[in-house]
Design a protein around this motif. Structure first.
Motif, PDB file in Angstrom:
ATOM      1  N   LEU A 233      14.036 -14.065  25.931  1.00 43.23           N
ATOM      2  CA  LEU A 233      13.080 -14.375  26.984  1.00 43.23           C
ATOM      3  C   LEU A 233      12.277 -13.160  27.427  1.00 43.23           C
ATOM      4  CD1 LEU A 233      14.583 -17.038  29.419  1.00 43.23           C
ATOM      5  CD2 LEU A 233      12.323 -17.025  28.394  1.00 43.23           C
ATOM      6  N   PHE A 234      12.748 -11.965  27.091  1.00 43.80           N
ATOM      7  CA  PHE A 234      11.996 -10.761  27.441  1.00 43.80           C
ATOM      8  C   PHE A 234      11.195 -10.223  26.265  1.00 43.80           C
ATOM      9  CE2 PHE A 234      14.903 -11.145  30.902  1.00 43.80           C
ATOM     10  CZ  PHE A 234      14.155 -10.740  31.995  1.00 43.80           C
ATOM     11  N   HIS A 235      11.154 -11.017  25.194  1.00 42.54           N
ATOM     12  CA  HIS A 235      10.178 -10.803  24.143  1.00 42.54           C
ATOM     13  C   HIS A 235       9.045 -11.789  24.422  1.00 42.54           C
ATOM     14  CE1 HIS A 235      13.286  -8.883  21.224  1.00 42.54           C
ATOM     15  NE2 HIS A 235      12.748  -7.993  22.031  1.00 42.54           N
ATOM     16  N   ILE A 236       7.850 -11.331  24.439  1.00 45.07           N
ATOM     17  CA  ILE A 236       6.726 -12.049  25.037  1.00 45.07           C
ATOM     18  C   ILE A 236       6.562 -13.478  24.516  1.00 45.07           C
ATOM     19  CG2 ILE A 236       4.231 -12.003  25.393  1.00 45.07           C
ATOM     20  CD1 ILE A 236       5.768  -9.816  26.910  1.00 45.07           C
ATOM     21  N   PHE A 237       6.643 -13.690  23.220  1.00 44.16           N
ATOM     22  CA  PHE A 237       6.277 -14.995  22.667  1.00 44.16           C
ATOM     23  C   PHE A 237       7.293 -16.100  22.953  1.00 44.16           C
ATOM     24  CE2 PHE A 237       3.416 -12.154  20.481  1.00 44.16           C
ATOM     25  CZ  PHE A 237       2.234 -12.883  20.505  1.00 44.16           C
ATOM     26  N   PRO A 238       8.609 -15.869  22.901  1.00 42.94           N
ATOM     27  CA  PRO A 238       9.521 -16.931  23.360  1.00 42.94           C
ATOM     28  C   PRO A 238       9.284 -17.307  24.821  1.00 42.94           C
ATOM     29  CG  PRO A 238      10.713 -15.303  22.077  1.00 42.94           C
ATOM     30  CD  PRO A 238       9.346 -14.741  22.301  1.00 42.94           C
TER      31      PRO A 238
END
Length: 507
Positions: free
Chosen positions: A448-453
């Motif tokens: 969730l802290f990777h932009i696309f997910p």
């Protein structure tokens, strides 16, 4: 639509034959498949410098001329998978492609143009709803969580300006698209089906990229899968497994709603096999739980095709048991990393303990995103954007955003939980399973802290709200999506009423 000179001029341009035909193409169901195919080509051959301008042109054109922003959903879900291994900053030979000045310049210009198109759309054209003028089901949580992300590390002595920059990016990825599409996306009865279709296309793209990484790029060697070599341009094994798990529930949606649903049901098992090939234990755990729940659901679901699903489930269980018993040694060889690690925590307990220590150093707003997890310790993953993360969303928020962030996230989960069991139907079950997969995989990884997910999460928040008609001041009555499952019953009732009226008239 807002009245004015600019909207009127654009409406006139829409009537041009060429523009109308382009808009019809973008509004259709072939366009997502074409875009997915181009993304796959880009990922195989390193065509990002061509693909990114095409993506920007589509978004800008649809924001300027489209009657709806539905076509923008396609790049939102799929664009990241266009990144090639050739240009990846990861692996034994990381590429410096995304650090090149001309690449940064192109991406920056495109990003500014896309942002301007989004703002233009929200200001000049108004949809059915306006997030800034009404209270939504997620308003309080969005305000609190956005503040928490912006204030990450605010009172910490090691605060960096990069904490603020990443905080803005995280807040936008979590909620920016929810707000944008809340204001610009029309309420259509087929929106959930359309997005499920996008997730299904994404699974196909990711699965093909996985096969390429295994059998062409060499992650499968000497009879075993090398987890460390299992890379695609946009991520490594845990990212691949996580995204497949988040998206493969779309197969169950189509299995439940299509006449030949058994084909989509079988495809779900193929994609779960891909999850297993990544040897991502968190993804296997969450995906396995979803798969088992789906098997139970389709076994006992009241449907004329239930027998087919029951037979398929029996065949799968028996075949899996036979294969596991007969080829156990070969399975252990192929999945050596998975069997060797077993229940090893992969230093997660140390990471979570370090997160708690960091929280105690700055309990109000946390230590920020860029404070090291522990002194002289790092994953050693080369990238210039994302810092090391805590592999658990609760620990991440607690350490990076402090108690304020944890309270804000609690409010958001409460708002989401209130919607979870309202007016359950196939579409709503699908929506909340995807949300549960995103949150569930983020309990052991940092998806969730990777932009696309997070962007996909943002879109599904809107689906969750609209699917049960929970806008505080929205249109009266249920949302059309909520009524979709009762269509046949409603049609039968209406036909019966018309027949009765006709008979009465004849009398």
């Amino acid at each position: 639509m807002k009245e004015g000179i600019i909207p009127d001029k654009i409406s006139q341009l829409r009537q041009k034959d060429a523009i109308r035909k382009i808009l019809d193409f973008f509004d259709g169901w072939i366009y997502p498949a074409v875009y997915a195919f181009l993304a796959l080509l880009s990922s195989f051959f390193g065509l990002e410098l061509i693909f990114y301008p095409i993506t920007a042109a589509i978004i800008i054109f649809c924001c300027l001329f489209g009657k709806d922003t539905k076509p923008v959903l396609v790049p939102v879900v799929l664009v990241v998978y266009s990144t090639s291994r050739l240009h990846s900053p990861q692996g034994e030979k990381p590429s410096g492609f995304f650090s090149e000045s001309y690449v940064i310049a192109e991406m920056s210009v495109l990003a500014v143009l896309i942002l301007a198109a989004f703002i233009f759309r929200m200001i000049v054209f108004r949809g059915e709803d306006n997030f800034f003028r009404k209270k939504t089901a997620f308003t309080l949580g969005i305000i609190l969580m956005s503040l928490a992300f912006l204030l990450n590390g605010a009172l910490f002595t090691g605060y960096k300006i990069s904490d603020l920059i990443l905080g803005v990016a995280v807040a936008l990825s979590f909620f920016g698209l929810y707000i944008f599409f809340y204001n610009t996306l029309e309420k259509r009865s087929d929106t959930v089906k359309y997005i499920a279709y996008l997730l299904l296309l994404s699974c196909c793209v990711i699965f093909l990229q996985l096969l390429k990484a295994l059998f062409i790029d060499g992650a499968f060697k000497d009879g075993s899968i090398s987890k460390n070599d299992l890379l695609v341009g946009w991520g490594m094994s845990n990212n691949i497994g996580g995204m497949l798990v988040m998206f493969f529930p779309s197969c169950f949606y189509f299995a439940a709603t299509c006449r030949k649903g058994i084909l989509f049901y079988a495809l779900a098992f193929v994609f779960f096999g891909g999850v297993c090939l990544t040897q991502s234990r968190a993804s296997i755990l969450v995906g396995g739980a979803v798969l088992a729940a789906a098997m139970v659901f389709f076994t006992f679901r009241k449907d004329v095709a239930r027998r087919i699903f029951v037979i398929f489930n029996i065949i799968v269980v028996v075949a899996a048991a036979i294969i596991f018993i007969v080829f156990l040694d070969k399975i252990k060889e192929i999945f050596a990393v998975l069997f060797d690690r077993g229940f090893d925590d992969s230093e997660r307990f140390f990471i979570w303990k370090s997160g708690w220590k960091n929280f105690l150093r700055a309990p109000i707003f946390g230590v920020g995103f860029y404070e090291p997890i522990a002194p002289d310790w790092s994953y050693g993953i080369p990238n210039g954007i994302f810092p090391d993360m805590y592999h658990n969303i609760f620990v991440q928020i607690l350490a990076s955003c402090g108690a304020f962030g944890l309270v804000a996230y609690g409010v958001h989960l409460y708002e989401l939980g209130r919607l979870a069991f309202k007016k359950l139907n196939t579409e709503r079950i699908f929506i909340f399973i995807v949300l549960a997969c995103i949150i569930g995989t983020s309990l052991l990884d940092n998806h969730l802290f990777h932009i696309f997910p997070a962007m996909v999460y943002s879109v599904f928040l809107l689906l969750a709200e609209r699917s049960c008609g929970c806008e505080k001041e929205g249109s009266p009555g249920e949302d059309r999506c909520c009524e979709a499952e009762n269509t046949e019953e409603r049609v039968n009732t209406e036909d019966g009423a018309k027949s009765a009226a006709a008979a009465e008239k004849q009398k």
